[in-house]
Design a protein around this motif. Structure first.
Motif, mmCIF file in Angstrom:
data_model
loop_
_atom_site.group_PDB
_atom_site.id
_atom_site.type_symbol
_atom_site.label_atom_id
_atom_site.label_comp_id
_atom_site.label_asym_id
_atom_site.label_seq_id
_atom_site.Cartn_x
_atom_site.Cartn_y
_atom_site.Cartn_z
ATOM 1 N N MET A 1 38.332 44.227 50.706
ATOM 2 C CA MET A 1 37.272 43.509 50.034
ATOM 3 C C MET A 1 37.637 43.360 48.560
ATOM 4 N N VAL A 2 37.343 42.198 48.014
ATOM 5 C CA VAL A 2 37.665 41.912 46.623
ATOM 6 C C VAL A 2 36.480 42.291 45.746
ATOM 7 N N GLY A 3 36.743 43.111 44.742
ATOM 8 C CA GLY A 3 35.687 43.538 43.834
ATOM 9 C C GLY A 3 35.610 42.642 42.603
ATOM 10 N N MET A 4 34.593 42.847 41.801
ATOM 11 C CA MET A 4 34.393 42.036 40.585
ATOM 12 C C MET A 4 35.570 42.186 39.628
ATOM 13 N N LYS A 5 36.111 43.393 39.511
ATOM 14 C CA LYS A 5 37.247 43.610 38.620
ATOM 15 C C LYS A 5 38.443 42.772 39.081
ATOM 16 N N ASP A 6 38.663 42.730 40.397
ATOM 17 C CA ASP A 6 39.754 41.917 40.948
ATOM 18 C C ASP A 6 39.544 40.440 40.654
ATOM 19 N N LEU A 7 38.308 39.977 40.785
ATOM 20 C CA LEU A 7 38.001 38.573 40.499
ATOM 21 C C LEU A 7 38.235 38.246 39.032
ATOM 22 N N ASP A 8 37.883 39.176 38.140
ATOM 23 C CA ASP A 8 38.119 38.965 36.708
ATOM 24 C C ASP A 8 39.614 38.858 36.415
ATOM 25 N N ILE A 9 40.403 39.696 37.066
ATOM 26 C CA ILE A 9 41.853 39.675 36.871
ATOM 27 C C ILE A 9 42.431 38.369 37.401
ATOM 28 N N MET A 10 41.963 37.927 38.583
ATOM 29 C CA MET A 10 42.456 36.671 39.152
ATOM 30 C C MET A 10 42.068 35.483 38.270
ATOM 31 N N GLN A 11 40.843 35.489 37.739
ATOM 32 C CA GLN A 11 40.400 34.410 36.865
ATOM 33 C C GLN A 11 41.234 34.380 35.582
ATOM 34 N N GLU A 12 41.489 35.536 35.020
ATOM 35 C CA GLU A 12 42.306 35.611 33.808
ATOM 36 C C GLU A 12 43.727 35.128 34.082
ATOM 37 N N SER A 13 44.286 35.517 35.216
ATOM 38 C CA SER A 13 45.630 35.073 35.585
ATOM 39 C C SER A 13 45.677 33.552 35.758
ATOM 40 N N LEU A 14 44.655 32.994 36.374
ATOM 41 C CA LEU A 14 44.585 31.545 36.560
ATOM 42 C C LEU A 14 44.469 30.832 35.214
ATOM 43 N N GLN A 15 43.684 31.379 34.303
ATOM 44 C CA GLN A 15 43.547 30.780 32.972
ATOM 45 C C GLN A 15 44.875 30.815 32.215
ATOM 46 N N ILE A 16 45.587 31.907 32.316
ATOM 47 C CA ILE A 16 46.891 32.027 31.646
ATOM 48 C C ILE A 16 47.872 31.018 32.239
ATOM 49 N N ALA A 17 47.911 30.926 33.564
ATOM 50 C CA ALA A 17 48.815 29.976 34.226
ATOM 51 C C ALA A 17 48.474 28.539 33.834
ATOM 52 N N THR A 18 47.194 28.226 33.766
ATOM 53 C CA THR A 18 46.758 26.881 33.379
ATOM 54 C C THR A 18 47.184 26.561 31.962
ATOM 55 N N CYS A 19 47.026 27.503 31.067
ATOM 56 C CA CYS A 19 47.440 27.297 29.675
ATOM 57 C C CYS A 19 48.953 27.093 29.577
ATOM 58 N N LYS A 20 49.704 27.881 30.330
ATOM 59 C CA LYS A 20 51.164 27.740 30.313
ATOM 60 C C LYS A 20 51.577 26.369 30.839
ATOM 61 N N LEU A 21 50.949 25.920 31.921
ATOM 62 C CA LEU A 21 51.271 24.606 32.477
ATOM 63 C C LEU A 21 50.919 23.500 31.492
ATOM 64 N N ARG A 22 49.754 23.583 30.885
ATOM 65 C CA ARG A 22 49.342 22.565 29.909
ATOM 66 C C ARG A 22 50.309 22.534 28.731
ATOM 67 N N ASN A 23 50.694 23.692 28.233
ATOM 68 C CA ASN A 23 51.643 23.751 27.114
ATOM 69 C C ASN A 23 52.974 23.103 27.489
ATOM 70 N N GLU A 24 53.442 23.339 28.712
ATOM 71 C CA GLU A 24 54.693 22.721 29.171
ATOM 72 C C GLU A 24 54.538 21.205 29.235
ATOM 73 N N LEU A 25 53.411 20.742 29.762
ATOM 74 C CA LEU A 25 53.184 19.296 29.875
ATOM 75 C C LEU A 25 53.069 18.640 28.499
ATOM 76 N N MET A 26 52.508 19.348 27.540
ATOM 77 C CA MET A 26 52.338 18.804 26.186
ATOM 78 C C MET A 26 53.694 18.557 25.512
ATOM 79 N N LYS A 27 54.733 19.256 25.960
ATOM 80 C CA LYS A 27 56.073 19.071 25.390
ATOM 81 C C LYS A 27 56.699 17.739 25.819
#
Length: 69
Positions: A1-27
């Motif tokens: 079962m996925v707990g709230m802490k796990d969801l927070d970590i997954m959301q943070e990881s997704l936000q970091i990945a999104t920022c990295k992808l956007r930064n790459e595209l901006m180049k």
């Protein structure tokens, strides 16, 4: 079962990945060109005429990543 802490970590990881992808595209390097090619291919499949395809694809991608002209 996925707990709230796990969801927070997954959301943070997704936000970091999104920022990295956007930064790459901006180049506007290989990643940008690849996305433009993919969007262009989709436009060709629905019958958009050749002279406009790359311009339209770039406009779509620029809007997605926040580079509005």
């Amino acid at each position: 079962m996925v707990g709230m802490k796990d969801l927070d970590i997954m959301q943070e990881s997704l936000q970091i990945a999104t920022c990295k992808l956007r930064n790459e595209l901006m180049k506007k390097g290989d990643w940008y060109d690849g996305f433009v090619a993919s969007i262009s291919s989709s436009l060709r499949e629905i019958g958009v005429y050749e002279p406009d395809i790359e311009d339209i694809a770039k406009r779509v991608l620029n809007r997605i990543i926040g580079l509005e002209e």
